[in-house]
Each structure stands twice: as structure tokens, then as C-alpha cells.
Design an enzyme around this catalytic site. Structure first.
Site, PDB file in Angstrom:
ATOM      1  N   LEU A  69       2.580  -1.036  -3.704  1.00  0.00           N
ATOM      2  CA  LEU A  69       1.156  -1.331  -3.605  1.00  0.00           C
ATOM      3  C   LEU A  69       0.557  -0.196  -2.799  1.00  0.00           C
ATOM      4  O   LEU A  69       1.109   0.187  -1.765  1.00  0.00           O
ATOM      5  CB  LEU A  69       0.914  -2.664  -2.890  1.00  0.00           C
ATOM      6  CG  LEU A  69       1.363  -3.937  -3.612  1.00  0.00           C
ATOM      7  CD1 LEU A  69       1.087  -5.154  -2.732  1.00  0.00           C
ATOM      8  CD2 LEU A  69       0.647  -4.089  -4.942  1.00  0.00           C
ATOM      9  N   ASP A  70      -0.573   0.352  -3.255  1.00  0.00           N
ATOM     10  CA  ASP A  70      -1.091   1.518  -2.548  1.00  0.00           C
ATOM     11  C   ASP A  70      -1.664   1.143  -1.174  1.00  0.00           C
ATOM     12  O   ASP A  70      -1.801  -0.033  -0.823  1.00  0.00           O
ATOM     13  CB  ASP A  70      -2.088   2.299  -3.409  1.00  0.00           C
ATOM     14  CG  ASP A  70      -3.374   1.545  -3.684  1.00  0.00           C
ATOM     15  OD1 ASP A  70      -3.901   0.912  -2.757  1.00  0.00           O
ATOM     16  OD2 ASP A  70      -3.874   1.602  -4.825  1.00  0.00           O
ATOM     17  N   TYR A  71      -1.992   2.148  -0.402  1.00  0.00           N
ATOM     18  CA  TYR A  71      -2.377   2.021   1.007  1.00  0.00           C
ATOM     19  C   TYR A  71      -3.476   0.979   1.229  1.00  0.00           C
ATOM     20  O   TYR A  71      -3.418   0.172   2.156  1.00  0.00           O
ATOM     21  CB  TYR A  71      -2.843   3.399   1.496  1.00  0.00           C
ATOM     22  CG  TYR A  71      -3.222   3.494   2.945  1.00  0.00           C
ATOM     23  CD1 TYR A  71      -2.248   3.471   3.940  1.00  0.00           C
ATOM     24  CD2 TYR A  71      -4.559   3.645   3.315  1.00  0.00           C
ATOM     25  CE1 TYR A  71      -2.607   3.581   5.284  1.00  0.00           C
ATOM     26  CE2 TYR A  71      -4.921   3.763   4.658  1.00  0.00           C
ATOM     27  CZ  TYR A  71      -3.938   3.730   5.634  1.00  0.00           C
ATOM     28  OH  TYR A  71      -4.292   3.845   6.954  1.00  0.00           O
TER      29      TYR A  71
ATOM     30  N   THR B 118      -4.394  -1.465  -0.877  1.00  0.00           N
ATOM     31  CA  THR B 118      -4.202  -2.691  -1.648  1.00  0.00           C
ATOM     32  C   THR B 118      -3.341  -3.660  -0.855  1.00  0.00           C
ATOM     33  O   THR B 118      -2.303  -3.280  -0.312  1.00  0.00           O
ATOM     34  CB  THR B 118      -3.533  -2.391  -3.000  1.00  0.00           C
ATOM     35  OG1 THR B 118      -4.372  -1.514  -3.752  1.00  0.00           O
ATOM     36  CG2 THR B 118      -3.315  -3.669  -3.806  1.00  0.00           C
TER      37      THR B 118
END
Length: 248
Positions: free
Chosen positions: A105-107, A109
Site C-alpha cells: 500500500l503506498d505511503y 494509502t
């Protein structure tokens, strides 16, 4: 490949006695035995029942662990970060086993992510052929039309890739603020996929959260919380991924 087989150097490293690179060196130097026989071939697969010795001392094999974590925003889906940012493995404290995230999961999210030290399990769930459903809820600028959502279901081009949603629907919309909350289900996991899809149709995401992973959700958890998966949940995930593979 059987879920019971893993590379010898990986098993040695997971036992905690040394790093994987050092384990490879030990193997090449002939200091490792499997079932009483010296093994010098890197990549040799071993079964959980095999007896492994390093310098004639049996290793203690690391038992597998599986965690569901509610990742907050501003955490990196990694085991370390060279920029000093917080990493998702920090959310499972006092753990004597080295775990890593399944997928990313990106930073910015938040939401559900799984951590494990079981490499074969992680590969099984991440393989694109296995089509594990992942459900996201996104707050977007603007209110997408039905035709815009249809584009996401049919597939949209982004940087040479086709990005496609399994399903997408508007949960709510606020005309005064010109925003919408949209539920998106994916069964693939390309880099920043949900954000890129909405950028392509000119509805940038303000906030993004992964609500579900297969049958798992965040019930009872707050951001930063975690829990261990039950044996039944682990079995069900393996079963679902294997079934999806056989149907493709």
C-alpha cells in the site's frame, strides 16, 4: 512448487543464525548438511521435515506467522526505509521473527495489509493468476459519471499498462463540495493502480483506504492495530488462491 519446499539459504536465514548472504557462503563452503549429507548447491529446496545442520549444529526452523495489519497513512510497506520513514513492520512490536508485507500500500494509502515470514504463501497470494479480490474506498475530487466508471471496468491505458477494475460503484456524492466516495474492487495489484486509474479519468484521489482483502476486513481494528490470522483463515486464503489458479 510445493508450499512445503523453500530454498535452503532462506530457511537458514529465517532461523535467525545469520543473513541470507552469509547462509549462501556457508553452503558453498560445505558447512551445511541436509539429512546428514553436505549440500553445496545454492537454491537447493528443502522440506519442513528435512534435518538441517550448520557446522554440525542443527538449526531451529522458524515457525510461520501471519498478521493482518491496519496500516495508517505515512507508513511504508517495507521492512526498512533508507529515508528514515516509518515502516509497516514496526506496527507488530516485540516480534522475534522477521516478517515482511504481502504486496504494497503506498505511503498515503491506509488500510488492510498482510505480514508474514512465509515466502511461499506470499508468492501464492501475490501471483497475478490467482486473482485475490481487494476492495478499496476512495474519496475523489469531482463526481464520476457512469461512462467514466465504465471506462475503469473495461480497462484504461496508463504508462503502457492496462489498468482494470473488477467492479466500481459510487457510495456517496456531495455536490456542494464536488466530491464522491467510490468503492473499487481489483483482482490485480499493479503499482499505485487505483490512484493511476482515477488520474487517467481526471478524478484525482483525495483519500484512499483498502477495506478488504479477499474475505478479510478491518472489523474491530483502529489504524495501527494488528491481529494474528487464524489457521482457518490462512487455509482459506491458500485454498482460494489455488482454486483461482486452477480456473484460469
Amino acid at each position: 512448487m510445493s508450499l512445503n519446499n523453500e530454498r535452503l539459504q532462506k530457511v537458514i536465514a529465517h532461523s535467525g543464525i545469520t543473513s541470507r548472504r552469509k547462509a549462501e557462503q556457508l553452503i558453498v563452503e560445505g558447512r551445511v548438511k541436509v539429512n546428514g549429507k553436505v549440500v553445496k548447491t545454492l537454491g537447493t529446496k528443502v522440506n519442513r521435515n528435512d534435518q538441517i545442520e550448520v557446522d554440525s549444529v542443527p538449526i531451529e526452523k522458524e515457525s510461520h506467522v501471519y498478521y493482518l495489519v491496519y496500516k495508517p497513512r505515512t507508513y511504508i510497506s517495507s521492512v526498512k526505509d533508507d529515508k528514515g520513514r516509518k515502516v509497516v513492520t514496526e506496527l507488530v512490536p516485540d516480534l522475534d521473527k522477521r516478517v515482511y508485507p504481502i504486496g504494497r500500500l503506498d505511503y498515503n494509502t491506509s488500510g488492510l495489509i498482510l505480514l508474514t515470514n512465509d515466502g511461499e504463501f506470499a508468492q501464492l497470494l501475490m501471483h497475478p493468476r490467482h486473482e485475490i479480490d481487494k476492495v478499496y474506498v476512495a474519496k475523489v475530487k469531482g463526481i464520476p459519471s457512469k461512462s467514466a466508471l465504465t471506462l475503469l471496468r473495461k480497462g484504461i491505458q496508463s504508462k503502457g499498462e492496462v489498468l482494470k477494475a473488477k467492479s466500481v460503484r459510487i457510495l456517496s456524492a456531495t455536490k456542494q463540495k464536488n466530491t464522491a466516495v467510490v468503492e473499487v474492487t481489483l483482482n490485480e495489484g499493479k503499482n499505485r493502480q487505483v490512484r493511476r486509474m482515477f488520474e487517467e479519468i481526471d478524478f484525482p484521489i483525495v483519500k484512499l483506504k483498502r477495506e478488504r482483502y479477499s474475505f478479510l476486513d478491518l472489523t474491530g481494528l483502529q489504524a495501527g492495530d494488528y491481529r494474528e490470522l487464524t489457521k482457518e483463515e490462512v487455509h482459506k486464503l491458500k485454498q482460494e488462491a489455488t482454486q483461482n489458479r486452477s480456473e484460469n
